[in-house]
Write a protein that holds these residues in place. Structure first.
Motif, PDB file in Angstrom:
ATOM      1  N   LEU A   4       0.728 -15.337   2.012  1.00 14.02           N
ATOM      2  CA  LEU A   4      -0.393 -14.610   2.630  1.00 14.02           C
ATOM      3  C   LEU A   4      -1.770 -14.972   2.040  1.00 14.02           C
ATOM      4  O   LEU A   4      -2.707 -15.292   2.791  1.00 14.02           O
ATOM      5  N   ARG A  37       1.357  -2.225 -10.590  1.00 11.04           N
ATOM      6  CA  ARG A  37       2.526  -2.189  -9.718  1.00 11.04           C
ATOM      7  C   ARG A  37       2.407  -3.375  -8.786  1.00 11.04           C
ATOM      8  O   ARG A  37       1.307  -3.719  -8.354  1.00 11.04           O
ATOM      9  N   PRO A  38       3.513  -4.049  -8.484  1.00  9.64           N
ATOM     10  CA  PRO A  38       3.412  -5.352  -7.820  1.00  9.64           C
ATOM     11  C   PRO A  38       2.701  -5.343  -6.468  1.00  9.64           C
ATOM     12  O   PRO A  38       2.131  -6.349  -6.072  1.00  9.64           O
ATOM     13  N   GLY A  39       2.716  -4.231  -5.746  1.00  8.21           N
ATOM     14  CA  GLY A  39       1.990  -4.174  -4.471  1.00  8.21           C
ATOM     15  C   GLY A  39       2.470  -5.211  -3.473  1.00  8.21           C
ATOM     16  O   GLY A  39       1.653  -5.843  -2.804  1.00  8.21           O
ATOM     17  N   LEU A  61       4.221  -6.585  -0.035  1.00  9.56           N
ATOM     18  CA  LEU A  61       4.143  -6.121   1.350  1.00  9.56           C
ATOM     19  C   LEU A  61       5.538  -6.058   1.955  1.00  9.56           C
ATOM     20  O   LEU A  61       6.458  -6.743   1.495  1.00  9.56           O
ATOM     21  N   SER A  62       5.661  -5.268   3.014  1.00  3.74           N
ATOM     22  CA  SER A  62       6.986  -5.084   3.612  1.00  3.74           C
ATOM     23  C   SER A  62       7.317  -6.252   4.536  1.00  3.74           C
ATOM     24  O   SER A  62       7.455  -6.097   5.747  1.00  3.74           O
ATOM     25  N   THR A  63       7.404  -7.408   3.921  1.00  8.86           N
ATOM     26  CA  THR A  63       7.827  -8.607   4.636  1.00  8.86           C
ATOM     27  C   THR A  63       8.625  -9.456   3.648  1.00  8.86           C
ATOM     28  O   THR A  63       8.944  -8.978   2.555  1.00  8.86           O
ATOM     29  N   SER A  64       8.946 -10.666   4.023  1.00  9.38           N
ATOM     30  CA  SER A  64       9.796 -11.462   3.126  1.00  9.38           C
ATOM     31  C   SER A  64       9.013 -11.895   1.886  1.00  9.38           C
ATOM     32  O   SER A  64       7.773 -11.889   1.868  1.00  9.38           O
ATOM     33  N   PRO A  80      13.730  -9.503   1.882  1.00  9.29           N
ATOM     34  CA  PRO A  80      12.615  -8.552   1.999  1.00  9.29           C
ATOM     35  C   PRO A  80      12.094  -8.182   0.607  1.00  9.29           C
ATOM     36  O   PRO A  80      12.875  -7.810  -0.269  1.00  9.29           O
ATOM     37  N   ARG A  90      10.364  -5.748  -0.652  1.00 15.16           N
ATOM     38  CA  ARG A  90      10.454  -4.370  -1.142  1.00 15.16           C
ATOM     39  C   ARG A  90      11.870  -4.031  -1.626  1.00 15.16           C
ATOM     40  O   ARG A  90      12.063  -3.021  -2.287  1.00 15.16           O
ATOM     41  N   ALA A 149      -3.472  -9.410 -10.237  1.00 15.07           N
ATOM     42  CA  ALA A 149      -2.157  -8.797 -10.021  1.00 15.07           C
ATOM     43  C   ALA A 149      -2.188  -7.390 -10.601  1.00 15.07           C
ATOM     44  O   ALA A 149      -2.333  -7.215 -11.809  1.00 15.07           O
ATOM     45  N   THR A 150      -2.082  -6.395  -9.727  1.00 12.40           N
ATOM     46  CA  THR A 150      -2.158  -5.002 -10.172  1.00 12.40           C
ATOM     47  C   THR A 150      -0.900  -4.624 -10.957  1.00 12.40           C
ATOM     48  O   THR A 150       0.103  -5.338 -10.924  1.00 12.40           O
ATOM     49  N   ARG A 196       2.772 -14.987  -6.362  1.00 10.50           N
ATOM     50  CA  ARG A 196       1.763 -14.842  -5.307  1.00 10.50           C
ATOM     51  C   ARG A 196       0.362 -15.095  -5.870  1.00 10.50           C
ATOM     52  O   ARG A 196      -0.471 -15.732  -5.228  1.00 10.50           O
ATOM     53  N   ALA A 197       0.124 -14.592  -7.075  1.00  9.66           N
ATOM     54  CA  ALA A 197      -1.190 -14.796  -7.694  1.00  9.66           C
ATOM     55  C   ALA A 197      -1.385 -16.258  -8.103  1.00  9.66           C
ATOM     56  O   ALA A 197      -2.477 -16.804  -7.981  1.00  9.66           O
TER      57      ALA A 197
END
Lengths: 218, 370
Positions: free
Chosen positions: B99, B85-87, B89-92, B131, B133, B82-83, B147-148
């Motif tokens: 993903l 900044r959260p990084g 994606l422009s999706t839900s 979303p 973002r 996990a970087t 996510r991680a």
């Protein structure tokens, strides 16, 4: 014989759409590689792309014509004064633009994104596809800009296509021809049609972008 | 499932400059290790090597015995990185978490379940359809962590996971992180420049300064016996003072007594003192002469800035009378809250915790880099 307007318009659209598709198939991967990969000669390639964006279309046309000319290196292919020859010229016109915008679009994404995707287990293909999805709106703009550049250019189409009625005449070369003959009314009419086409394409782009942006904000 | 990590003779070079040098560092399966260091110390570089995002210039980084340079995607899929900044994606939110599971070919229904479980653990399941973002910083950090964790990694690498959050949000975030990791055998390496965050869940802390490992040890060891002044500053010592240790072990600052003694470290030294280890005495008592410069309330105590032969910060309980600004006073250091450290570049024999009953003459502090 005067060719019906719709045939000239259809040929223009066919040549420019085909050229845009081919240019996108070249320019988007090339722009992606220049934006993401640490390849040797990257700076030189970037400079070539940036220069290519500013090269006059008539110069592109001249270069393509010299190659496709009957006595030229690819003269045996018989592409000079053909629609396929015009498509090749327009591909060369549109590719640098699409490559440059693709590169800029991917470089404008959050810089941590490629590392984050790798860090979550993306392979190279998954990484690239995801980056394209993230940059989908600017990539669409790149393709549209390529199309706009291709359909509006006159230099390479005239030199490579020859403006042959019923074979290679497109909207822009028809306008130039009518102006040369003093038929300003016809030229203006063709110009308005071409303008309408450009307006339609840009409207489509704005609509798609707005839809995408409104989803991202919601 | 957990994995062992190791770095051996690792050198990383950027722009012709060596930015990281680790001779030997191993992380045991299931261990929680924090990497503590100032900005530019090489913390993220270290994490990127462990995540197999970068390959070392020389040396070897291994995950479960497999070199990251040769492990490919299969190795990277044991690790979740996990970087800072959260990084997202422009999706839900849900699709963001799904993903990495999709990349691992987890069937759709199962990956939805796993994603929701991970979001629930981080208390953000109610945001699943939003979303990503559009979320606040704290919510994005939680989604990034979910996510991680959703892929149940053998190794979890967290780069300043609470960066950009205010103090209150950071505390809540780390509480949720502890909750999410509870009962898991995952090997965790977390990077931070804040000692309290680095120490909070860590079995061991690795201190990185200028690309080099300065000290490795438990949070308690680092606090009690920092290897040098840079480590002392990082682990929260408020005052670092140039000092001199006499042959008899007396520690002097500007030829004045400090109340400290130290065996086995004669010569120039640095004294590290926590603010609550600075004792303010009357002006007629032995100690360093100072003048009270500033007094201000500070989170349930009084912060007192004093100036004299040196500038110091002292903490006093809130319920004692405040010293008056401009008054003269004497200062000594509480041996239990001070450490005498070898001066950088001096021929030292190691770090001494002052006031310890057992002299440690000749004892060498276990330093660094393994």
């Amino acid at each position: 014989m005067v060719e019906p307007l719709y045939e000239v318009l259809a040929r223009s659209a066919f040549v420019s759409v085909s050229a845009t598709l081919v240019a996108s198939l070249i320019g988007i991967p090339l722009g992606t590689a220049l934006a993401l990969a640490r390849v040797p000669g990257r700076s030189l390639l970037t400079a070539v792309v940036n220069t290519g964006m500013a090269v006059p279309t008539v110069v592109v046309g001249l270069a393509v014509a010299m190659v496709l000319w009957r006595s030229g290196p690819l003269g045996d292919l018989g592409l000079i004064y053909t629609v396929r020859g015009m498509i090749i010229a327009q591909v060369l016109v549109a590719t640098p633009l699409i490559t440059g915008i693709t590169m800029a679009a991917l470089q404008l994404l959050p810089p941590e994104l490629p590392d984050q995707l790798r860090g979550l287990g993306a392979n190279r293909r998954q990484l690239v596809v995801r980056m394209w999805i993230e940059a989908r709106l600017p990539l669409l703009a790149a393709a549209m800009a390529g199309f706009g550049h291709a359909i509006s250019e006159v230099g390479s189409s005239t030199i490579v296509g020859g403006n042959i009625h019923g074979h290679t005449q497109v909207m822009t070369t028809a306008i130039v021809e009518n102006v040369g003959r003093g038929e300003f009314g016809v030229a203006i009419f063709y110009g308005v049609i071409l303008l309408g086409l450009a307006f339609f394409v840009n409207g489509l782009l704005v609509s798609v972008q707005r839809r995408g942006l409104s989803w991202q904000r919601s | 499932m957990a994995a062992e990590l190791s770095l051996r003779d690792v050198r990383q070079v950027r722009g012709g400059r060596e930015v990281l040098r680790v001779d030997n560092l191993a992380v045991e399966p299931g261990e929680h290790v924090s990497v503590l260091g100032p900005n530019g110390a090489g913390k993220t570089t270290l994490l990127r090597l462990l995540a197999a995002v970068d390959s070392p210039h020389s040396g070897e980084v291994t995950v479960e015995g497999v070199s990251t340079s040769r492990g490919g995607v299969a190795l990277r899929r044991q690790v979740a990185y996990a970087t800072q900044r959260p990084g997202l994606l422009s999706t839900s939110v849900l699709r963001n978490v799904e993903l990495p599971l999709r990349w691992r070919k987890v069937p759709r229904r199962h990956r939805r379940e796993l994603a929701m479980v991970a979001l629930e653990r981080l208390r953000v399941a109610d945001l699943a359809d939003r979303p990503a973002r559009g979320l606040s910083g704290g919510q994005q950090q939680r989604v990034s962590l979910a996510r991680a964790l959703a892929i149940d990694p053998a190794v979890l690498l967290l780069d300043e996971p609470a960066a950009g959050l205010d103090a209150e949000s950071r505390a809540a975030f780390f509480a949720d992180l502890e909750h999410a990791l509870a009962g898991r055998a995952t090997t965790v390496v977390q990077v931070s420049h804040r000692a309290e965050e680095a120490s909070r869940m860590a079995d061991r802390v690795v201190v990185l300064v200028d690309g080099c490992v300065r000290q490795v040890g438990t949070p308690e060891l680092l606090t009690r016996r920092p290897a040098d002044a840079s480590v002392a500053a990082l682990v929260g010592y408020d005052n670092l003072v140039d000092a001199h240790v006499e042959a008899d072990g007396t520690v002097l600052v500007g030829r004045m007594p400090t109340g400290l003694t130290c065996g086995g470290l004669a010569g120039p030294a640095t004294v590290a003192v926590f603010a609550n280890g600075v004792r303010l005495l009357g002006n007629d008592e032995p100690g360093l002469p100072v003048r009270i410069n500033r007094v201000s309330p500070d989170r349930g105590r009084q912060a007192v800035a004093v100036e004299g032969v040196l500038t110091l910060l002292a903490h006093l309980p809130i319920d004692v009378p405040s010293p008056r600004i401009g008054d003269l006073a004497r200062v000594v250091f509480d041996p239990a809250l001070s450490a005498v450290l070898p001066k950088a570049g001096a021929d030292s024999t190691g770090v001494r915790r002052t006031g310890d009953d057992v002299p440690r003459t000749g004892e060498k502090l276990r330093a660094v880099g393994g």
